[in-house]
Design an enzyme around this catalytic site. Structure first.
Site, PDB file in Angstrom:
ATOM      1  N   ASP A  99     -58.196 -16.555  -4.694  1.00  0.00           N
ATOM      2  CA  ASP A  99     -59.181 -17.607  -4.419  1.00  0.00           C
ATOM      3  C   ASP A  99     -59.727 -18.379  -5.735  1.00  0.00           C
ATOM      4  O   ASP A  99     -60.111 -17.534  -6.767  1.00  0.00           O
ATOM      5  CB  ASP A  99     -60.182 -17.493  -3.701  1.00  0.00           C
ATOM      6  CG  ASP A  99     -59.852 -16.790  -2.453  1.00  0.00           C
ATOM      7  OD1 ASP A  99     -58.591 -16.569  -2.130  1.00  0.00           O
ATOM      8  OD2 ASP A  99     -60.799 -16.571  -1.576  1.00  0.00           O
ATOM      9  N   ARG A 110     -69.313 -13.698   3.616  1.00  0.00           N
ATOM     10  CA  ARG A 110     -69.033 -13.831   2.116  1.00  0.00           C
ATOM     11  C   ARG A 110     -68.658 -15.394   1.763  1.00  0.00           C
ATOM     12  O   ARG A 110     -68.569 -16.238   2.780  1.00  0.00           O
ATOM     13  CB  ARG A 110     -67.402 -12.934   2.152  1.00  0.00           C
ATOM     14  CG  ARG A 110     -66.270 -13.387   2.839  1.00  0.00           C
ATOM     15  CD  ARG A 110     -65.164 -12.516   2.386  1.00  0.00           C
ATOM     16  NE  ARG A 110     -64.201 -12.567   3.277  1.00  0.00           N
ATOM     17  CZ  ARG A 110     -63.826 -11.814   4.207  1.00  0.00           C
ATOM     18  NH1 ARG A 110     -64.730 -10.881   4.559  1.00  0.00           N
ATOM     19  NH2 ARG A 110     -62.725 -11.593   5.131  1.00  0.00           N
TER      20      ARG A 110
END
Length: 451
Positions: free
Chosen positions: A20, A137
């Site tokens: 990511d 998260r």
């Protein structure tokens, strides 16, 4: 031996596994692209933040490690997050992942930097609110009316995807404000949420819905994708109210976990992770033998045009053009040995039929009867796999090809199609058929003749 798959203008690691994009920000004249990184292996067993720096969004310097999993509350992974600037300081927000006897515990954590090189972790943390699992998260922060707001991807105890909301006056102490958004369209968990406003007050919520096995079973991800919703945040109720159905951000094989930021030109730019590979594809990915895996997408500018979210390539990429060729014939083979190139196919008007094959026929693109079919050779099965898009009026294709990536902007960014591909051919010839009378093709090589 030459690595034929090493990309020319896409961000990728020199070793280990990248995933990511995190903490995208323009800070003191430079662009900072943090990212998830396992510097030791091409597995997902370890996560820290790596960092790339650039002055122009095209040429990047790999700074390597930025934030390490060296505290009790992030010892099992520095997970995804975002960045914000305030009073000349960079604030990084990320998820600290911990596991004790196999049980996950998540903390939203903060690191602060004065110089963009040293990141000091703060003692304050945010624990998961009641009613949610520890799949909590990927914090994203913004400012509105002198208050700071944070959304975090979440999973309810009922196994439904959600997004939690927090508020702060100083970026360090945060108060839980309830559920920002939840719906069954978020499947069993929502990752990497992002919220921002475009021109004309259009508010966008980007989400990554994830299907998971039951938390009482193996608790593993099954599938996920990147999408967006249009709506409005009500700052009185602290809720996001959607006004559209969820839509895909990218129609291709490989695009996930996008994050956006605003630069000093006023552009809202997003970047995604160029992978939706399964475990088998990762294990057999041709770059693994060279000790690295995965890359990020090109930065793209977001625009709201004709009630639709457009993604357009940045003008900075024009600086990579080395050699131009122009074609107007109905049919031609473009002789090409460059692994990195740009191809603009402008039909000037809607067409009925057209086809183009890239990289010696390993990447066919066919338009027929309102359907755009795009394919690649799967590196595991060695067979052609395709996706079909419904495109009512095709007027333009803008293609960016790197050594092992393709990003196709359709109708000036009305749709985008991203994918990894792996071609060992020295000859990267391009063949097209049925160009219309008003059509024109411009081919730009990004490599010098002797490269």
């Amino acid at each position: 031996m030459e690595n034929r798959h090493k990309n020319y203008f896409h961000i990728e690691p020199d070793k280990g596994l990248l995933n990511d994009p995190n903490g995208l920000i323009q800070f003191k004249g430079k662009y900072y692209f943090f990212h998830q990184w396992n510097r030791f292996d091409t597995s997902h067993d370890y996560k820290e933040w790596g960092l790339f720096l650039s002055k122009d969004l095209v040429n990047w310097t790999n700074i390597q490690s930025a934030i390490l999993p060296d505290r009790y509350d992030d010892k099992d992974g520095v997970y995804s997050g975002s960045a914000i600037e305030n009073d000349g300081k960079m604030y990084l927000f990320y998820t600290g992942n911990t596991k004790l006897n196999g049980v996950r515990k998540s903390y939203q954590k903060i690191a602060v930097s004065n110089d963009g090189r040293t990141f000091i972790k703060q003692e304050s943390t945010i624990e998961t609110p009641e009613g949610f699992s520890e799949h909590h998260r990927d914090p994203k922060v913004w400012k509105k009316d002198n208050k700071w707001w944070m959304i975090v991807g979440a999973q309810t105890k009922e196994n439904v995807g959600a997004i939690t909301l927090f508020q702060s006056d100083d970026l360090l102490t945060w108060k839980y404000e309830g559920i920002f958004y939840t719906d069954t369209i978020l499947d069993q968990m929502c990752e990497c949420p992002d919220y921002f406003t475009l021109t004309d007050g259009i508010e966008i919520l980007m989400v990554c819905p994830q299907k998971r096995t039951s938390g009482r079973q193996s608790d593993r991800p099954i599938s996920s994708y990147a999408g967006y919703l249009v709506g409005k945040m009500d700052y009185k109720t602290n809720k996001f109210n959607q006004s559209t159905e969820i839509k895909m951000l990218d129609e291709g094989f490989d695009f996930y976990a996008p994050q956006s930021f605003l630069d000093d030109k006023g552009r809202r730019i997003i970047v995604g992770w160029m992978s939706r590979m399964d475990e088998n594809q990762e294990r057999n990915c041709p770059t693994v033998k060279d000790g690295y895996l995965h890359c990020l997408s090109m930065p793209r500018e977001l625009k709201w045009i004709d009630n639709h979210l457009y993604q357009t390539p940045l003008k900075e990429y024009e600086n990579l053009r080395k050699k131009e060729q122009e074609y107007k014939n109905e049919y031609a083979i473009i002789s090409n040995n460059s692994k990195a190139f740009e191809l603009i196919i402008d039909f000037d008007e809607a067409i009925k039929d057209f086809s183009v094959s890239l990289n010696s026929n390993t990447n066919p693109i066919i338009y027929r009867c309102g359907k755009l079919e795009i394919g690649r050779i799967n590196w595991v099965t060695e067979k052609l796999e395709t996706k079909i898009l419904q495109v009512k009026d095709l007027t333009k294709l803008h293609i960016f090809c790197d050594s092992s990536t393709l990003e196709i902007f359709i109708n000036d960014g009305q749709y985008v199609f991203s994918m990894r591909y792996f071609c060992d051919e020295q000859n990267r010839n391009i063949e097209y058929k049925s160009l219309n009378e008003k059509g024109m093709i411009n081919f730009y090589s990004y490599e010098e003749e002797n490269e």
